[in-house]
Design a protein around this motif. Structure first.
Motif, PDB file in Angstrom:
ATOM      1  N   ASP A   1       0.624  -1.606   0.137  1.00  0.00           N
ATOM      2  CA  ASP A   1      -0.283   0.056  -0.143  1.00  0.00           C
ATOM      3  C   ASP A   1       0.517   1.100   0.054  1.00  0.00           C
ATOM      4  OD1 ASP A   1      -1.577   2.312   1.575  1.00  0.00           O
ATOM      5  OD2 ASP A   1      -2.892   1.257   0.488  1.00  0.00           O
ATOM      6  N   PRO A   2       0.597   2.077  -0.941  1.00  0.00           N
ATOM      7  CA  PRO A   2       1.955   3.142  -1.034  1.00  0.00           C
ATOM      8  C   PRO A   2       1.540   4.348   0.347  1.00  0.00           C
ATOM      9  CG  PRO A   2      -0.609   3.456  -2.134  1.00  0.00           C
ATOM     10  CD  PRO A   2      -0.479   2.086  -1.988  1.00  0.00           C
ATOM     11  N   VAL A   3       0.367   3.880   0.899  1.00  0.00           N
ATOM     12  CA  VAL A   3       0.441   5.518   2.035  1.00  0.00           C
ATOM     13  C   VAL A   3       0.619   4.661   3.297  1.00  0.00           C
ATOM     14  CG1 VAL A   3      -1.358   7.082   3.346  1.00  0.00           C
ATOM     15  CG2 VAL A   3      -1.207   6.613   0.537  1.00  0.00           C
ATOM     16  N   ASP A   4      -0.329   3.121   3.640  1.00  0.00           N
ATOM     17  CA  ASP A   4      -0.186   2.811   4.658  1.00  0.00           C
ATOM     18  C   ASP A   4       0.834   1.678   4.859  1.00  0.00           C
ATOM     19  OD1 ASP A   4      -0.507   1.178   6.499  1.00  0.00           O
ATOM     20  OD2 ASP A   4      -2.639   0.579   6.927  1.00  0.00           O
ATOM     21  N   GLY A   5       1.816   2.160   5.467  1.00  0.00           N
ATOM     22  CA  GLY A   5       3.339   0.963   5.411  1.00  0.00           C
ATOM     23  C   GLY A   5       2.928  -0.740   6.730  1.00  0.00           C
ATOM     24  N   ARG A   6       1.885  -0.282   7.056  1.00  0.00           N
ATOM     25  CA  ARG A   6       1.477  -1.935   7.637  1.00  0.00           C
ATOM     26  C   ARG A   6       1.629  -2.776   6.686  1.00  0.00           C
ATOM     27  NH1 ARG A   6      -2.978  -0.887  11.975  1.00  0.00           N
ATOM     28  NH2 ARG A   6      -3.104   0.325   9.500  1.00  0.00           N
ATOM     29  N   ILE A   7       0.288  -2.868   5.570  1.00  0.00           N
ATOM     30  CA  ILE A   7       0.201  -3.835   4.668  1.00  0.00           C
ATOM     31  C   ILE A   7       1.434  -3.574   3.626  1.00  0.00           C
ATOM     32  CG2 ILE A   7      -1.755  -3.554   2.888  1.00  0.00           C
ATOM     33  CD1 ILE A   7      -2.603  -2.758   5.992  1.00  0.00           C
ATOM     34  N   SER A   8       2.321  -4.589   4.477  1.00  0.00           N
ATOM     35  CA  SER A   8       3.172  -5.054   3.684  1.00  0.00           C
ATOM     36  C   SER A   8       3.926  -6.654   3.827  1.00  0.00           C
ATOM     37  CB  SER A   8       4.785  -4.488   4.077  1.00  0.00           C
ATOM     38  OG  SER A   8       4.604  -4.723   5.433  1.00  0.00           O
ATOM     39  N   VAL A   9       4.273  -7.159   2.818  1.00  0.00           N
ATOM     40  CA  VAL A   9       5.220  -8.191   3.001  1.00  0.00           C
ATOM     41  C   VAL A   9       6.647  -8.815   3.282  1.00  0.00           C
ATOM     42  CG1 VAL A   9       5.544 -10.528   2.105  1.00  0.00           C
ATOM     43  CG2 VAL A   9       3.572  -9.680   1.588  1.00  0.00           C
TER      44      VAL A   9
ATOM     45  N   ARG B   1       1.865 -16.618  -9.615  1.00  0.00           N
ATOM     46  CA  ARG B   1       0.666 -16.910  -8.906  1.00  0.00           C
ATOM     47  C   ARG B   1       0.970 -16.644  -7.925  1.00  0.00           C
ATOM     48  NH1 ARG B   1      -2.113 -20.920  -8.975  1.00  0.00           N
ATOM     49  NH2 ARG B   1      -2.931 -20.582  -6.844  1.00  0.00           N
ATOM     50  N   VAL B   2       2.352 -15.310  -7.086  1.00  0.00           N
ATOM     51  CA  VAL B   2       2.603 -14.784  -6.484  1.00  0.00           C
ATOM     52  C   VAL B   2       1.317 -13.465  -5.506  1.00  0.00           C
ATOM     53  CG1 VAL B   2       4.867 -15.500  -6.117  1.00  0.00           C
ATOM     54  CG2 VAL B   2       3.778 -13.378  -7.743  1.00  0.00           C
ATOM     55  N   GLY B   3       0.927 -13.013  -6.961  1.00  0.00           N
ATOM     56  CA  GLY B   3      -0.087 -11.720  -5.973  1.00  0.00           C
ATOM     57  C   GLY B   3      -1.103 -12.229  -5.659  1.00  0.00           C
ATOM     58  N   ARG B   4      -1.828 -13.483  -5.868  1.00  0.00           N
ATOM     59  CA  ARG B   4      -2.429 -14.073  -5.403  1.00  0.00           C
ATOM     60  C   ARG B   4      -2.672 -15.016  -3.866  1.00  0.00           C
ATOM     61  NH1 ARG B   4      -4.044 -17.730 -10.607  1.00  0.00           N
ATOM     62  NH2 ARG B   4      -2.025 -17.560 -10.898  1.00  0.00           N
ATOM     63  N   ASP B   5      -1.187 -15.792  -4.081  1.00  0.00           N
ATOM     64  CA  ASP B   5      -0.748 -16.805  -2.539  1.00  0.00           C
ATOM     65  C   ASP B   5      -0.797 -16.210  -1.193  1.00  0.00           C
ATOM     66  OD1 ASP B   5      -1.037 -18.456  -4.395  1.00  0.00           O
ATOM     67  OD2 ASP B   5       1.053 -18.531  -4.971  1.00  0.00           O
ATOM     68  N   LEU B   6      -0.448 -14.415  -1.627  1.00  0.00           N
ATOM     69  CA  LEU B   6       0.297 -13.857  -0.394  1.00  0.00           C
ATOM     70  C   LEU B   6      -0.442 -12.505  -0.530  1.00  0.00           C
ATOM     71  CD1 LEU B   6       4.123 -13.226  -1.889  1.00  0.00           C
ATOM     72  CD2 LEU B   6       3.021 -15.320  -0.351  1.00  0.00           C
ATOM     73  N   ASP B   7      -0.371 -12.396   1.261  1.00  0.00           N
ATOM     74  CA  ASP B   7      -1.606 -11.404   2.040  1.00  0.00           C
ATOM     75  C   ASP B   7      -0.587 -10.466   2.849  1.00  0.00           C
ATOM     76  OD1 ASP B   7      -3.365  -9.551   2.159  1.00  0.00           O
ATOM     77  OD2 ASP B   7      -4.458 -11.682   3.723  1.00  0.00           O
ATOM     78  N   ALA B   8      -1.475  -9.512   2.590  1.00  0.00           N
ATOM     79  CA  ALA B   8      -0.653  -8.558   4.132  1.00  0.00           C
ATOM     80  C   ALA B   8       0.178  -8.950   5.248  1.00  0.00           C
ATOM     81  CB  ALA B   8      -0.955  -6.844   3.971  1.00  0.00           C
ATOM     82  N   GLY B   9       1.203  -8.987   5.501  1.00  0.00           N
ATOM     83  CA  GLY B   9       1.793  -9.920   7.299  1.00  0.00           C
ATOM     84  C   GLY B   9       1.559 -11.187   6.826  1.00  0.00           C
ATOM     85  N   ASP B  10       2.224 -11.836   5.652  1.00  0.00           N
ATOM     86  CA  ASP B  10       3.274 -12.599   5.536  1.00  0.00           C
ATOM     87  C   ASP B  10       4.140 -12.663   5.515  1.00  0.00           C
ATOM     88  OD1 ASP B  10       0.327 -14.151   5.184  1.00  0.00           O
ATOM     89  OD2 ASP B  10       0.223 -14.306   3.017  1.00  0.00           O
ATOM     90  N   VAL B  11       5.401 -13.036   6.334  1.00  0.00           N
ATOM     91  CA  VAL B  11       6.504 -13.789   5.933  1.00  0.00           C
ATOM     92  C   VAL B  11       6.392 -14.978   4.964  1.00  0.00           C
ATOM     93  CG1 VAL B  11       8.457 -14.075   7.310  1.00  0.00           C
ATOM     94  CG2 VAL B  11       6.455 -12.818   7.918  1.00  0.00           C
TER      95      VAL B  11
END
Length: 480
Positions: free
Chosen positions: A329-337, A440-450
């Motif tokens: 997310d370009p604004v909320d830094g928490r939304i990340s992998v 597939r990575v865009g569908r497999d991953l979500d914010a908060g994942d390592v």
């Protein structure tokens, strides 16, 4: 202006070659794509014959070219250093560079961790002098002499990485390097296609001690089943033997390790002295190799306090366990992998270490489509494991680190054996190629994942890493 590295008279004396004119080189290159003006271009024969690129190199500003004949399209009067054999000529330059330096030389080998340990040593020694080391894993029959030939005259230390794929490779490279200190990190199942056993690999790795200068220091991991083989070689001849590791028998003993989310904090003992240190990377294996690096610093007579402080600044490079945050997310830094890029290479020991790092990582909950952050692995085939390759892939399913890993995606025909043995709830996707997995990575991953990416270089798991990085959203310019 760059400091001269070689002039024509020195190069002729070193190689026994001939040249039609005087020239001065400020560097040495084997690739026209990375050649800099002033470099001596070495026309090696590999996948292609370097003589085919000599004219291009000279047109791009090369000071001269090391060749075995005048290439087509190049004038006889061009700045050419002509020798009988280009590989031998490069080795002669490396030998001459080693002979003229006053630097203290460290050589590093191992099945796992030699490049990261080389970089640790670059950081540790660099805090107390000027260091020369290869920017990449130039550790083979041409990489070692190239690294030596590139060594500036006035460095204080040099760190030379020495690798192998077949028996008999390490000893001649070690003798060319003539280190004052030689270090063996870990000996593990790797290159088993060329060796009968891990013991055979250990004997080959221990051959690095054959090149030690008189009264040099042989440093080795003392925790391994094959450590007695390393110790026997280390004890032979006029040299000092030093072991490191976690067992009580080691002179440099690591006895407490805390793996945190972004670093590792450790306490060790060097003789009777306690050493508290950290590295900016999670992983027990990094802490173990850091003890080896501290042993090197002591063998060279360096300040131990400065060595510990420098270790605290080290972190692994790209493809070797580097950790980075991918903003979704370009604004909320928490939304990340969180990405652990360990895609450069893999064997059973390094994969086990990487899985331990992933298991210790802390996902973040409640910020993505999936309420709970996950630990996810993308694993590609491990190559050169010989007849036991299938069994060594299947046994990964029994690794205790998998208890804390949520999903394992597998790439390649060998990793398919692991995929079939995984518990259903942990079994992700299997694809034959990294390109298919990358889609597939865009569908497999979500914010908060390592996410961990690991595999042998030829599997191209780096393309999965690239796909994950492309999920990154740029931060908008909020000014104006």
């Amino acid at each position: 202006m760059s400091t001269p590295l070689w002039n024509s008279a020195e190069a002729v004396a070193a190689t026994g070659g001939t040249t039609p004119c005087d020239w001065t080189a400020t560097g040495v290159s084997i690739d026209t794509r990375t050649l800099k003006p002033g470099d001596l271009f070495v026309a090696l024969k590999a996948a292609r014959d370097g003589h085919d690129f000599v004219k291009q190199a000279l047109d791009s500003g090369a000071a001269a070219a090391l060749v075995s004949h005048v290439p087509e399209g190049v004038d006889d009067s061009a700045p050419l250093l002509i020798v009988k054999d280009v590989q031998a000529g490069l080795e002669a330059l490396g030998e001459a560079a080693r002979a003229r330096t006053r630097a203290r030389i460290v050589a590093v080998t191992g099945s796992v961790g030699k490049t990261s340990t080389k970089e640790m040593l670059r950081t540790v020694l660099g805090a107390q002098g000027r260091v020369h080391a290869a920017e990449k894993s130039y550790n083979n029959h041409w990489g070692v002499p190239l690294t030596l030939a590139r060594m500036p005259r006035d460095v204080d230390f040099a760190v030379i990485e020495i690798g192998m794929n077949h028996p008999g490779e390490i000893a001649p490279l070690a003798r060319l390097t003539r280190p004052h200190v030689a270090l063996v990190t870990i000996v593990a199942p790797a290159h088993l296609a060329a060796f009968d056993s891990v013991e055979g690999i250990a004997r080959e790795k221990a051959a690095i001690f054959d090149g030690l200068e008189p009264y040099g220091t042989a440093i080795f991991n003392g925790d391994l089943p094959i450590s007695p083989i390393l110790r026997e070689k280390a004890d032979a001849g006029r040299r000092f033997a030093v072991s490191f590791g976690e067992k009580a028998c080691n002179q440099y003993r690591l006895y407490r390790v805390t793996v945190r989310d972004a670093c590792t904090v450790a306490v060790g003992r060097a003789g009777v002295e306690t050493r508290l240190f950290k590295v900016l990377a999670p992983g027990r294996h990094f802490a173990v190799n850091a003890m080896g690096a501290l042993a090197v610093a002591d063998a060279l007579g360096l300040d131990p306090a400065l060595a510990v402080m420098a270790l605290g600044q080290w972190q692994p490079g790209a493809g070797r366990g580097q950790r980075e945050k991918i903003a979704l997310d370009p604004v909320d830094g928490r939304i990340s992998v969180d990405l652990i890029d360990d895609a450069y290479n893999a064997n059973p020991a390094s994969l086990a270490a990487a899985l331990e790092v992933l298991a210790a990582a802390e996902p973040r909950n409640g910020i993505g489509r999936v309420s709970r952050g996950r630990r996810i692995a993308y694993l590609g085939d491990m190559k050169e494991l010989g007849r036991s390759e299938v069994a060594l892939h299947r046994v990964i399913a029994q690794n205790p680190a998998l208890d804390r890993i949520d999903v394992v995606h597998c790439i390649g025909p060998l990793m398919q054996h692991l995929w079939r043995d995984l518990p259903t709830e942990k079994r992700g996707h299997w694809t034959e190629t990294a390109d298919k997995m990358a889609e597939r990575v865009g569908r497999d991953l979500d914010a908060g994942d390592v996410v961990l990416a690991k595999g042998s270089l030829s599997m191209g798991v780096g393309r999965v890493v690239d796909a994950i990085r492309k999920l990154r959203q740029s931060t908008p310019d909020l000014e104006g």
